[in-house]
Write a protein that holds these residues in place. Sequence first.
Motif, PDB file in Angstrom:
ATOM      1  N   ALA A 238      50.497 -12.910  -5.668  1.00  0.00           N
ATOM      2  CA  ALA A 238      50.066 -11.831  -6.571  1.00  0.00           C
ATOM      3  C   ALA A 238      48.688 -12.122  -7.149  1.00  0.00           C
ATOM      4  N   ASN A 239      48.443 -13.354  -7.563  1.00  0.00           N
ATOM      5  CA  ASN A 239      47.140 -13.698  -8.145  1.00  0.00           C
ATOM      6  C   ASN A 239      46.030 -13.665  -7.102  1.00  0.00           C
ATOM      7  N   ALA A 240      46.352 -14.066  -5.861  1.00  0.00           N
ATOM      8  CA  ALA A 240      45.356 -13.993  -4.787  1.00  0.00           C
ATOM      9  C   ALA A 240      44.983 -12.539  -4.493  1.00  0.00           C
ATOM     10  N   LEU A 241      45.974 -11.675  -4.441  1.00  0.00           N
ATOM     11  CA  LEU A 241      45.706 -10.266  -4.161  1.00  0.00           C
ATOM     12  C   LEU A 241      44.956  -9.599  -5.310  1.00  0.00           C
ATOM     13  N   LEU A 242      45.239 -10.028  -6.535  1.00  0.00           N
ATOM     14  CA  LEU A 242      44.506  -9.480  -7.684  1.00  0.00           C
ATOM     15  C   LEU A 242      43.038  -9.878  -7.600  1.00  0.00           C
ATOM     16  N   TRP A 243      42.780 -11.139  -7.220  1.00  0.00           N
ATOM     17  CA  TRP A 243      41.387 -11.560  -7.050  1.00  0.00           C
ATOM     18  C   TRP A 243      40.711 -10.701  -5.990  1.00  0.00           C
ATOM     19  N   GLN A 244      41.397 -10.487  -4.869  1.00  0.00           N
ATOM     20  CA  GLN A 244      40.804  -9.693  -3.791  1.00  0.00           C
ATOM     21  C   GLN A 244      40.497  -8.277  -4.266  1.00  0.00           C
ATOM     22  N   LYS A 245      41.416  -7.689  -5.000  1.00  0.00           N
ATOM     23  CA  LYS A 245      41.195  -6.326  -5.514  1.00  0.00           C
ATOM     24  C   LYS A 245      40.003  -6.279  -6.446  1.00  0.00           C
ATOM     25  N   ASN A 246      39.892  -7.261  -7.317  1.00  0.00           N
ATOM     26  CA  ASN A 246      38.813  -7.258  -8.311  1.00  0.00           C
ATOM     27  C   ASN A 246      37.452  -7.588  -7.707  1.00  0.00           C
ATOM     28  N   ASN A 247      37.462  -8.198  -6.512  1.00  0.00           N
ATOM     29  CA  ASN A 247      36.204  -8.623  -5.902  1.00  0.00           C
ATOM     30  C   ASN A 247      35.867  -7.859  -4.631  1.00  0.00           C
ATOM     31  N   LEU A 248      36.624  -6.814  -4.373  1.00  0.00           N
ATOM     32  CA  LEU A 248      36.375  -6.021  -3.166  1.00  0.00           C
ATOM     33  C   LEU A 248      35.073  -5.253  -3.320  1.00  0.00           C
ATOM     34  N   ARG A 249      34.219  -5.394  -2.331  1.00  0.00           N
ATOM     35  CA  ARG A 249      32.953  -4.673  -2.333  1.00  0.00           C
ATOM     36  C   ARG A 249      33.013  -3.530  -1.344  1.00  0.00           C
ATOM     37  N   VAL A 250      32.738  -2.360  -1.796  1.00  0.00           N
ATOM     38  CA  VAL A 250      32.769  -1.182  -0.930  1.00  0.00           C
ATOM     39  C   VAL A 250      31.374  -0.919  -0.372  1.00  0.00           C
TER      40      VAL A 250
END
Length: 250
Positions: A238-250
């Motif tokens: 869950a914490n890894a996926l939260l990091w990915q969501k918060n750092n996703l660059r579009v």
Amino acid sequence: MDLKFITCSGANEYTDADALFALYAQFSCIEFGIQVSGKKCSENSPRLAWLRNLHKKILEHRVNLPLALHLNQDWVCGFYQDDISPELHELLSYSNSAGEPLFQRVQLNFKIGREIAPQIDMLEKQMRKFPQVRFILSYNASNAEVITELYQRHNVVFDCLFDESFGEGILPEKRHAPVFPDVIQGYAGGLSPENVSQELSKIALVQPMSASVFIDAEGKLKGEDRHFSYSKAHDFVANALLWQKNNLRV
């Protein structure tokens, strides 16, 4: 940076198979790494009995858990010396309900100097026997020359795992930059639910945001009983996926 796999290692005969199904139902990107060797997984061992039962449940439930088999000690040496034990042959022959290998990734945990160095021709030959399996090779100072030569031949596809402590669970000051540009890179060594965001930020410093990577934790996913913890695995993913969501660059 795409998290291709978030590997939670250490599931074993003390792990409830239904807990693995429940985690997979929540996180499709999760992968379960299972440690095996002749000592741990010989005939009549609890580990082999558990794996047989897990295979049976996967077929019954038609839920294709993402599983990685991590070969250690005599089993990894036997693999690249063409001396595979009957028990390992059995595990590598298992299929899931889709007819694919039950263990879609197999990690070869050899460290030259600790284990017998593989001969390149034999290692390549053995890997080519399992074309549907993705192999994971640990890249470190001891193994670099062999893995680089294998890569340069371009005859087998593998994923590359960076773990400078080689299973000792030690956090590095910085994460290893990519070595092979077209190989999926993985990172292990001291990862935990508490530090995974910080460590992913370290990885992002050396990896392009377009890269596909995987991370692998084991020691910090154990509970007070020293066995695989469902809650810690849940928080790690869950914490890894939260990091990915918060750092996703579009």
